[in-house]
Design an enzyme around this catalytic site. Structure first.
Site, PDB file in Angstrom:
ATOM      1  N   ASP A   1      -0.336  -4.153   5.192  1.00  0.00           N
ATOM      2  CA  ASP A   1      -1.418  -3.611   6.703  1.00  0.00           C
ATOM      3  C   ASP A   1      -2.182  -3.859   7.188  1.00  0.00           C
ATOM      4  OD1 ASP A   1       1.196  -2.313   8.068  1.00  0.00           O
ATOM      5  OD2 ASP A   1       0.940  -0.615   7.932  1.00  0.00           O
TER       6      ASP A   1
ATOM      7  N   HIS B   1      -6.994  -0.877   5.597  1.00  0.00           N
ATOM      8  CA  HIS B   1      -6.172  -0.098   6.005  1.00  0.00           C
ATOM      9  C   HIS B   1      -6.341   1.084   4.925  1.00  0.00           C
ATOM     10  CE1 HIS B   1      -2.894   0.652   7.903  1.00  0.00           C
ATOM     11  NE2 HIS B   1      -1.754   0.808   6.771  1.00  0.00           N
TER      12      HIS B   1
ATOM     13  N   HIS C   1       6.788  -6.224  11.425  1.00  0.00           N
ATOM     14  CA  HIS C   1       5.733  -5.254  11.713  1.00  0.00           C
ATOM     15  C   HIS C   1       5.105  -4.981  13.191  1.00  0.00           C
ATOM     16  CE1 HIS C   1       3.049  -1.822  10.695  1.00  0.00           C
ATOM     17  NE2 HIS C   1       4.148  -1.640   9.273  1.00  0.00           N
TER      18      HIS C   1
ATOM     19  N   HIS D   1       1.814   3.679   2.384  1.00  0.00           N
ATOM     20  CA  HIS D   1       1.929   4.425   2.775  1.00  0.00           C
ATOM     21  C   HIS D   1       3.366   4.485   3.302  1.00  0.00           C
ATOM     22  CE1 HIS D   1      -1.878   4.555   6.087  1.00  0.00           C
ATOM     23  NE2 HIS D   1      -1.315   4.852   5.227  1.00  0.00           N
TER      24      HIS D   1
ATOM     25  N   GLU E   1       1.294  -8.824   9.102  1.00  0.00           N
ATOM     26  CA  GLU E   1       1.563  -7.338  10.433  1.00  0.00           C
ATOM     27  C   GLU E   1       1.171  -7.318  12.281  1.00  0.00           C
ATOM     28  OE1 GLU E   1      -0.198  -4.492  11.015  1.00  0.00           O
ATOM     29  OE2 GLU E   1      -2.177  -4.707  10.335  1.00  0.00           O
TER      30      GLU E   1
ATOM     31  N   HIS F   1       0.713  -1.336  -0.205  1.00  0.00           N
ATOM     32  CA  HIS F   1       0.162  -0.783   0.120  1.00  0.00           C
ATOM     33  C   HIS F   1       0.720   1.310   0.060  1.00  0.00           C
ATOM     34  CE1 HIS F   1       0.730  -0.766   3.674  1.00  0.00           C
ATOM     35  NE2 HIS F   1       0.043   0.334   4.669  1.00  0.00           N
TER      36      HIS F   1
END
Lengths: 635, 595
Positions: free
Chosen positions: B178, B157, B414, B70, B203, B68
């Site tokens: 995530d 997420h 994570h 981020h 995660e 993703h």
């Protein structure tokens, strides 16, 4: 493998493939040609239609036929709720279907006829745009047919008297199988069964097959289906386009090298080039608008409509007609226009690039924001409060038998300044206009069908190199008759007509399984001949969800198996070596008998078998086994 | 035994700089390529020299997968592709491909223009990098090459977040990135089918927490905002442009509408507005409710929330402002903070995690005076609130995902080491599967069972099925198939002996042994046969023994009793060479019985 054809309309196909004990329906198209035999259902009562004269066949006095038929300009129409021609239901029991695979939203309109009240228990797969836009089409159809009021009862008597009716009604194909449209509730139930898939997603069909929808380039979310097992591959190509329009381009690579290629839904207007037609349409619209007339395009609520809006608005801008309003009238107009702009993952690369900016992929959202494009649920919608002419109206239904278009044609028919432009290829435009005759407004025929034409389809088949080809019979050339465009390929071709069932495709001999590592390690294959090694294998068999796996067996490893035929002299020599020396050989017609009198033992040696009648002890038997093994190859 | 090897270059017992190397079946895959927000030196990026100390990296990595947008998952991608020189395939979803370059550019500006860092990638490098990305759609099965297949699943997420299923041969791995197992205001919950991977890499940010009800936290948040603006205070909500900002906007928008509030709500121009447009375009990635109602009302067309202008900072009266960035380390949010901090009636709400060293981190730890870069000191009198809205799966969600996809092993990344230990125990106890938690740079090796594809003759299987179905149903009965394994060009097949004989043109030769035992047992031969059967059944437990008149068969060994009533019986025992063990055993048994 067996293929059934349930539809007579090659553009609205419906096939059933039986393969690996599965019944797989490919598309369920609804043929709507039948509605052309009915009188239009005006959304607003029409005095003209109501006052059409009754028709009675000559020399016939049947009170039951009273009021069922009306005549307009020499043609006879049925005055009743229009009926449709669903796929044949006698050949395949719909409750036995395991899966329905839908290629695009124009080929799924009969879904409620298949899945509702038939005992259907299977799965339906379609892409997300197919489901959503298919829902728009079905809801629009249902609302129009139902919304026009059920005042007219179902006319049935005329179906018994086809032989005395004039053409084209007399030529209607099996009208007794025609059905009234489904209720909105059954549409909702049928669509609730659909499972959404993405392009290139491998859908596991009961463990026996993988089905994959691959882009077909025809419309948003349109798909060709590839059915694959470890050894067989079937490609179903329906409604494909190699032209560049708004949807994702066709994925040909996935269709290559199939054992069977089923080809359906080619273009319905092979003589018309869609690009030229789009140009003609823009010109006709401009000319009409310049002269103060309005333009009506009877269209479906999605598909080519998006291209029309994009091209026509740009063309009108260039022609100094940027002030002309565009109206889209449909119960689902708002949803369809909004929905098309959130399908970033289903549009062409060019349109996708706009989304990354971020801008809407289609320009009609901007046109609507600017007030140029207006959409309305119906003609009496408040959104049309400031209805201005001249204008361009996009409204359904293309058959001109129901929907807002019926009222607009009634309204504008007498004025030669107005024009009606047919773009959808599903209906012959002269037949569509027949109940509105005499007609003064201009009528243009600019069919835009982006499906494969015959030369494109022939090229595609050549490139895909299938081992076998299956087609609706309409697509084949007729020997002796006037030459017309057809599909001709140098592979075995099977032709299908409605109701036909054909055995075709590869004969299955092998299926894929997995062998556990431990079992594989316990084997020691011997070379039988160059390039072939073999070992006997006994395995515990596990079949789960149609998947086969082979594990270590509970008891003993597989023993060796003997092959060939022993040479008796060699056998006697081997016996002597083992210390069994008094062999007497009697040769017979089928083989030999080796007699070992000292051990009270006989060996019947034949070509395919040796039978040992052994009355000696275990030691002797082991010696015999060794001797025989020494003169026979084994695996 | 084939192996799967995993080496985290980042996110091993740590949060931030996610970058995990996965090798199986001769393929090397990099999962995420993130940067660490807490560092300003080379520790910011993963240590690519671990992969190859020198020379080209492309030949060592078959593909890069980004879960993703981020920055702790994609922040190092331009560095890797443009500065380290990776030229292989990169995969991410469409929304990630659209949004990631914006965040990267934003981060680059902060790093280079405000902090004056050198040796950082340029705007052009970000563009070039994104051009190399292949966008994938959900559930699309993508063949990276002939053996490596990947498939994306919805992860919740943030917009476009995906979990990836990766397969090479018979081995498969799921990497979650995530994810969030409970639907929130704008996104749906993560979903995966029962794909039974050999390994699940998940995660574990909230490994030990079971979060309180989301509704409570939302109510809390709204109450605090409402109270503050009622007293005429100003509320500052520092956010990152995408993700939480949209969820909070929807929350405030519906609350403002319901309570009919008039106090203005602003969001900072630029990023967030553009971001809302992305949400409008990619509405298919949001939750079902938003998707269903978008025609009537696009949830991201906010009525009450208006764009913010810098001149509004000094406006009198109550207002609510969303401003970037989220950690108060630079930019507009810091400017507003400077102006509003000294007044008691104002409030700042931090909706997410803050990295050490940022102003956000300081005030959350209760600092009453904050020194800024230019030695300016700001007194903090405003109320400081922290509300976690971060959308990660909690312990319950992680366990749920494991239940969904039924992995054979689990590997945690994570998250913090201590919390991981706790979760690891829980997973091992509850699911009886092994769980790993390697640290950065530590390689973890997982053995998977060998499964070899083999083609089985249908004739063989059908014959077996006929035999099996002829017997009374018993789900515990083992099914056994006998055939010949053939190996040709390294391809295996299992066929019937007759099929093989046909193929190589040699006949099978059946060798049968028959021996006779004499038995003094007056009475009809059927009786004798029954006696023998009883005896054999005692001795041969677990074997199928059938009897019909005077013929007994013990699986494939035949026994026939012959002779007149009231005289000696001949017992013939007959078996094929393959059944020598059983045959000689039965013969021995009968012989000993007779004596």
């Amino acid at each position: 493998m067996k293929l059934y054809c349930l539809s007579s309309d090659a553009a609205k196909p419906c096939f059933v493939l039986s393969f690996k004990e599965l019944m797989i329906m490919l598309d369920c198209g609804l043929s709507a040609h039948s509605v052309l035999n009915f009188l239009p259902l005006p959304p607003v009562p029409s005095t003209r239609l109501a006052s059409l004269p009754n028709y009675t066949p000559p020399h016939l006095n049947d009170p039951l036929l009273e009021g069922e038929l009306k005549e307009c300009c020499g043609r006879v129409f049925v005055d009743s709720i229009p009926e449709f021609c669903p796929p044949l239901d006698k050949v395949v029991d719909f409750s036995q279907l395991d899966v329905i695979l839908i290629s695009n939203y124009t080929c799924m309109m009969a879904l409620p006829f298949i899945t509702e009240d038939t005992g259907f228990k299977g799965q339906v797969y379609a892409t997300e745009p197919t489901l959503q836009i298919g829902r728009f089409y079905l809801e629009e159809l249902a609302e129009w047919v139902a919304g026009a009021g059920g005042a007219a009862g179902a006319a049935r008597r005329w179906k018994e008297l086809l032989h005395v009716l004039p053409p084209p009604l007399a030529l209607a194909a099996r009208p007794r199988a025609w059905r009234r449209l489904f209720a909105p509730a059954s549409i909702a139930r049928a669509l609730a069964r659909v499972r959404v898939v993405g392009y290139d997603e491998r859908v596991d069909i009961y463990g026996a097959l993988d089905a994959t929808a691959v882009s077909s380039g025809f419309c948003l979310g349109s798909a060709n289906w590839v059915l694959r097992s470890a050894h067989e591959k079937v490609a179903y190509v329906s409604g494909s386009s190699t032209l560049t329009t708004h949807p994702r381009p066709i994925n040909q690579a996935a269709l290559r090298g199939a054992d069977l290629l089923v080809l359906a839904a080619l273009t319905q207007t092979p003589a018309h080039n869609p690009d030229h037609m789009l140009g003609d349409l823009c010109v006709h619209a401009t000319v009409t608008l310049r002269a103060g007339g309005s333009v009506l395009c009877p269209v479906y609520p999605s598909g080519v409509l998006y291209d029309l809006l994009e091209c026509l608005s740009a063309h009108l801008d260039g022609a100094g007609l940027a002030h002309v309003p565009l109206y889209v009238v449909s119960p689902v107009a708002d949803s369809s226009l909004a929905y098309s702009n959130i399908l970033a993952e289903w549009v062409s690369v060019g349109k996708q690039a706009r989304v990354y900016l971020p801008e809407e992929p289609f320009p009609h959202a901007a046109l609507a924001r600017g007030g140029r494009l207006k959409h309305a649920r119906s003609l009496h919608d408040d959104a049309l409060g400031d209805f201005r002419q001249p204008c361009v109206v996009f409204a359904g239904h293309p058959s001109l038998r129901f929907g807002a278009a019926v009222h607009l044609v009634e309204l504008w028919a007498s004025n030669p300044a107005h024009a009606i432009i047919f773009t959808e290829p599903d209906f012959p435009y002269a037949d569509a206009l027949a109940p509105f005759q005499p007609l003064n407004m201009k009528a243009f025929h600019c069919p835009i069908d982006t499906s494969l034409n015959y030369s494109q389809a022939n090229k595609l088949v050549r490139e895909l190199r299938p081992r076998e080809l299956a087609l609706p019979e309409q697509y084949a050339g007729a020997p002796g008759a006037a030459p017309r465009p057809c599909i001709s390929a140098d592979v075995p071709t099977v032709l299908l007509r409605r109701g036909a069932a054909r055995r075709l495709g590869p004969r299955r001999a092998l299926t894929r399984a997995t062998l556990s590592g431990a079992l594989a390690a316990s084997l020691a294959p011997r070379e039988l001949r160059a390039g072939l090694r073999a070992a006997p294998l006994a395995a515990a068999l596990r079949v789960r969800d149609s998947r086969v796996s082979l594990d270590e067996p509970p008891r003993r490893a597989a023993p060796r198996l003997e092959l060939g035929a022993p040479d008796v002299d060699a056998l006697v020599r081997e016996l002597a070596r083992e210390g069994v020396g008094d062999a007497r050989v009697e040769r017979g017609p089928d083989g030999c008998i080796v007699h070992l009198p000292r051990h009270d033992t006989l060996l019947h040696v034949e070509r395919h078998a040796t039978h040992v009648f052994c009355e000696g002890g275990a030691d002797l038997r082991q010696a015999l086994r060794r001797a025989i093994a020494a003169c026979l190859p084994s695996v | 035994m084939p192996e799967i090897k995993i080496t985290p270059l980042g996110a091993g017992q740590d949060v931030g700089r996610s970058c995990i190397l996965l090798s199986m079946g001769g393929k090397n895959i990099m999962l995420d390529c993130g940067m660490h927000m807490g560092y300003n030196d080379e520790r910011r990026f993963p240590d690519f020299s671990y992969i190859v100390p020198e020379g080209p990296i492309t030949s060592q990595i078959d593909c890069v997968i980004i879960s993703h947008f981020h920055l702790d998952h994609c922040g190092a991608l331009p560095y890797m592709s443009e500065m380290v020189g990776y030229t292989g395939p990169i995969y991410m979803t469409h929304p990630t491909k659209a949004i990631a370059p914006i965040l990267l550019e934003d981060m680059r500006k902060v790093a280079v223009e405000r902090k004056g860092e050198s040796n950082f990638f340029t705007s052009q490098m970000i563009k070039d990098c994104i051009k190399k990305v292949t966008a994938v759609t959900l559930h699309q099965s993508v063949m990276v090459d002939n053996e490596l297949e990947i498939k994306a699943y919805y992860a919740g997420h943030v917009l476009g977040a995906a979990m990836f299923w990766i397969r090479v041969g018979s081995q498969s791995v799921v990497y979650t990135g995530d994810y969030n197992m409970t639907p929130d205001r704008h996104l749906g919950a993560a979903w995966i089918d029962k794909c039974r991977p050999d390994l699940l890499i998940t995660e574990s940010t909230y490994a030990t927490t079971i979060r309180d009800s989301k509704r409570c936290r939302e109510r809390d948040f709204l109450k605090k905002v409402h109270e503050c603006v009622e007293k005429g205070g100003k509320v500052l909500i520092p956010v990152f442009a995408l993700g939480r900002a949209q969820e909070l906007c929807i929350l405030l928008e519906t609350y403002w509408e319901r309570m009919n509030l008039k106090c203005p709500v602003y969001f900072a121009l630029g990023l967030t507005e553009k971001a809302n447009n992305y949400y409008k375009m990619f509405i298919t990635w949001t939750n079902q409710k938003i998707r269903k109602t978008f025609v009537q009302r696009n949830m991201f067309d906010f009525k009450h929330i208006k764009p913010f202008d810098k001149s509004f900072i000094d406006n009198p009266g109550a207002m609510v402002v969303f401003a970037t960035p989220g950690m108060l380390h630079a930019g507009l949010s810091l400017n507003i903070f400077k102006k509003w901090a000294p007044y008691e009636q104002n409030m700042v709400i931090m909706p997410g995690f803050c990295v050490q060293g940022t102003v956000g981190h300081k005030i959350l730890n209760g600092a009453k005076k904050v020194e800024l870069e230019n030695r300016q000191v700001v007194e903090v009198k405003m109320a400081v609130e922290y509300m976690s809205f971060s959308a990660h799966a909690d312990a319950k969600g992680i366990m749920q995902l494991i239940q969904y996809c039924e992995p054979k092993n689990v590997l945690l990344v994570h998250g913090e080491a201590q919390k991981m230990e706790f979760l690891k125990d829980k997973i091992e106890k509850e699911f009886k599967i092994s769980c790993f938690m390697p640290a950065n740079g530590e390689t973890c090796t997982i053995n998977t069972p060998t499964k070899i594809p083999i083609d089985v003759s249908l004739r063989l299987l059908k014959a077996e099925a006929v035999r099996y179905n002829a017997q009374p149903p018993d789900p515990k009965r083992r099914r056994v198939v006998n055939g010949i394994l053939c190996v040709r060009d390294n391809r295996l097949s299992l066929i019937d002996i007759d099929e093989m004989c046909d193929e190589i043109g040699i006949n099978r030769h059946v060798i049968r042994f028959t021996s006779t035992v004499r038995f003094e047992d007056p009475g009809p031969s059927v009786k004798t046969a029954e006696k023998l059967k009883t005896l054999l059944a005692e001795k041969l437990e677990g074997w199928t023994i059938t009897i019909s008149e005077a013929n007994i068969s013990v699986e494939s060994v035949l026994i026939k009793v012959e002779g007149e009533d009231d005289s000696t019986k001949n017992i013939y025992v007959s078996w094929t060479n393959q059944d020598e063990d059983l045959g000689s055993y039965i013969l021995g048994l009968l012989q000993s019985m007779v004596q």
